[in-house]
Motif scaffolding. Sequence first.
Motif, PDB file in Angstrom:
ATOM      1  N   ASP A   1      -2.730  -2.602  -4.857  1.00  0.00           N
ATOM      2  CA  ASP A   1      -2.416  -3.473  -5.964  1.00  0.00           C
ATOM      3  C   ASP A   1      -3.878  -4.594  -5.463  1.00  0.00           C
ATOM      4  N   SER A   2      -3.668  -4.602  -4.428  1.00  0.00           N
ATOM      5  CA  SER A   2      -4.531  -5.980  -3.930  1.00  0.00           C
ATOM      6  C   SER A   2      -6.224  -5.810  -4.516  1.00  0.00           C
TER       7      SER A   2
ATOM      8  N   MET B   1       0.740  -1.236   0.034  1.00  0.00           N
ATOM      9  CA  MET B   1       0.085   0.047  -0.056  1.00  0.00           C
ATOM     10  C   MET B   1       1.124   1.305   0.071  1.00  0.00           C
ATOM     11  N   THR B   2       0.687   2.076  -0.754  1.00  0.00           N
ATOM     12  CA  THR B   2       1.544   3.312  -0.926  1.00  0.00           C
ATOM     13  C   THR B   2       0.573   4.616  -0.751  1.00  0.00           C
ATOM     14  N   PRO B   3       0.741   5.309   0.139  1.00  0.00           N
ATOM     15  CA  PRO B   3       0.015   6.622   0.120  1.00  0.00           C
ATOM     16  C   PRO B   3       0.659   7.633  -0.890  1.00  0.00           C
ATOM     17  N   LEU B   4      -0.113   8.683  -0.926  1.00  0.00           N
ATOM     18  CA  LEU B   4       0.591   9.702  -1.609  1.00  0.00           C
ATOM     19  C   LEU B   4       1.905  10.387  -1.342  1.00  0.00           C
TER      20      LEU B   4
ATOM     21  N   ALA C   1       2.486  -2.879   1.752  1.00  0.00           N
ATOM     22  CA  ALA C   1       2.073  -3.145   0.262  1.00  0.00           C
ATOM     23  C   ALA C   1       0.829  -2.534  -0.227  1.00  0.00           C
ATOM     24  N   ILE C   2       0.539  -1.383   0.327  1.00  0.00           N
ATOM     25  CA  ILE C   2      -0.703  -0.376  -0.056  1.00  0.00           C
ATOM     26  C   ILE C   2       0.105   0.760  -0.475  1.00  0.00           C
ATOM     27  N   GLU C   3      -0.069   0.883  -1.786  1.00  0.00           N
ATOM     28  CA  GLU C   3       0.710   1.919  -2.637  1.00  0.00           C
ATOM     29  C   GLU C   3       0.126   3.469  -2.638  1.00  0.00           C
TER      30      GLU C   3
ATOM     31  N   ASN D   1      -3.939  -0.982   6.127  1.00  0.00           N
ATOM     32  CA  ASN D   1      -2.479  -1.429   6.389  1.00  0.00           C
ATOM     33  C   ASN D   1      -2.479  -2.772   5.735  1.00  0.00           C
ATOM     34  N   ALA D   2      -1.334  -3.028   5.100  1.00  0.00           N
ATOM     35  CA  ALA D   2      -0.992  -4.236   4.754  1.00  0.00           C
ATOM     36  C   ALA D   2       0.671  -4.569   4.818  1.00  0.00           C
TER      37      ALA D   2
END
Length: 554
Positions: free
Chosen positions: A343-344, A1-4, A220-222, A201-202
Motif C-alpha cells: 500500500d505504501s 506488506m503482504t506476500p501471496l 505492512a507489505i501485503e 520488509n516493512a
Amino acid sequence: MTPLYARHKRSTLAIATAVAAGALLTTGLTTGSAAAQTTADSTATARTAGSPAALSAATRVSLIQKAQADVADTAQQIGLGTKENLVVKDVVKDADGTVHTRYERTYAGLPVLGGDLVVATKAGKTESVVKATKAAIKVASLKPQITTAKAEKQALTAAKAAGSAKTSADKARKVIWAGSGKPVLAIETVVGGLQDDGTPNALHVITDAATGKKLYEYQAIENATGTGKTLYSGTVSLTTTLSGSTYSLTDASRGGHKTYNLKHSSSSGTGTLFTNTTNTWGTGAASSSSTDVTAAADAAYGAQETWDFYKSTFGRSGIKDDGVGAYSRVHYGSSYVNAFWDDSCFCMTYGDGDSNTHPLTSLDVAGHEMSHGVTANTAGLDYSGESGGLNEATSDIFGTGVEFFANNSTDKGDYLIGEKIDINGDGTPLRYMDKPSKDGGSADSWSSSVGNLDVHYSSGVANHFFYLLSEGSGAKTINGVSYNSPTSNGSTVTGIGRDKALQIWYKALTEQFTSTTDYKAARAGTLAAAASLYGSSSTEYKTVAAAWAAVNVS
C-alpha cells in the motif's frame, strides 16, 4: 506488506495481506402470489435504500471535506474526550441518504492505533457508531520511560527472528496503542530491508513506552485495446496507449494503471514500462527471459478485470475509490515464488515462480492481492488473530468475485484459490472455499483456537461462510468443478447467490468492520449489512445467520 503465501513453505501454501490494523436449515419465500409479491417488493425497496450510491469524484471530495470540517462537533457528539480528534479516512453514502464516514483518531496529536471508527448519519443525525475499541482513550503521561533506541533494538530483534535480512530501523514515532487492552503510550518502529524470501520488509513493532514490552507487530507489505496472449487466461483484450508509433501497457481508462518490468531485480523502484511497436502482448507461453511480455499481459489483464469488477459490482472507482489506478510490476527477483500488494507504493508485484517459468499472475491472484489494497483503505483489518483471518478471506472472496466477473472461458470462475499457478506442484489449488480443510491446514468452522492459527488458515471460517451463503451446502457442480460443502451443525443451507453474498460482504467491510473485527463481530456486521440491503426479515438476512451458524459462529 503482504506476500501471496506464507514465507515458510508448508504442505499447503496460502495467500496473505497487511494492516493499515440460530440454526436455520432452509428458508423460502411465503407461498401464495400476494404474499410472495409483498415480500419481493419490500426486499427490493430495502435493498435499494441500503445500497451504496454512486458518487462522482467531486461529490466524494465534498463529503470528505464537510466531514473533516465537522470533526470537532462529531467528536463531541459521539462522546470523545477533549484531547481526542478525528481524521476522515473514507466516506460511503447509501441510496437512502445515510452517510457512513470512516475516521482515524488522534490523542493529544498522537495517532491512536486501533482507534478507528465508523459513524453513520442521516439527515444530520447520528444513526450508529462502530468502534475498533470500546475503551476510553486516556493515558497518564505522554513522556516515554524507555529510549527510542531500546524500542528500535527490540524491533530489529523481532525482524531478525522472523528471518529478515539487511534489516534497519527506518523510522520510529510515538503513538497511542489501543488495539488491545487498556490504551497506553507506545513507540511504533518500522523495520525495512528484506524478508527471508527476498520480499521487501516493512515490519511494524509496537513497544510499550513505559515498560519496554512488545505489544504487537505486523507486516505492512501485503501478501494486487490491444491483444494480450496470456499464460493463464488465453487471448484477451487489453486497453493500451499509443504515443507516436509506440504502444505502452498504460490503461488511461482505469486510472492510468501501468505495467512495469523489474527484469529479475528486487528493486523498490517502478522498473521499465512495457512498450511495443505493435499492440499484441505476449505469446501465451511461459519464458524465463527477464524481458518476457506474457507475464505482463496477465498482470495487465488482472488489473483491468479487478478494476472493472469493483466498478461494476460496487460502484467503486479504483482501490481507494478515488479514480486513481495502481501500477503493476512483473519479473520481481529471480525464481521468486510469491506476489504481494504494497500500500505504501500503491503497487502490485509478481514473482516468476520456480525456474522463472511459473509467474504468479493468474486472474484470482491479481484480484486477491489488489483486494488487500481495498481492505487497507477501508476497514484496515489487523493482520493478526481472527481479524487477520478475515483480512485474508476478504481477498479470497473478492478474488473469487473477480474470476467469476471476468467470465473468461480459459479460466472459468470457481471457488478454488490459485488453481492455475500450481505452487504445490501437484495440480492442487492453494485453497478450497467449499471445504477449507481440504488444504490440510485451514479451518472449516470456528473454535476458540482459530485465532491462534496462521491467518492463512484461520481465513477458512469466513471462506466457508461465503461459499455456503452463495451456493449452499451439499454436493453440486459449478462450471465443471465438483463441490461438497459440509456444515458444522448438520444443517442444510440454501444459498442466496454469489452476487448478493458479495454485496453483503462489501457493505460490511466498508461500513461495519474495523481494524479489530473478529468472527463474532463479522457476523454482526454482515447481518447489519443484510438488513440494510434486503430487510431484517428477508431470506437474505436469515441465510446470513444460517451460514454463520453452519461454521459455528453465533
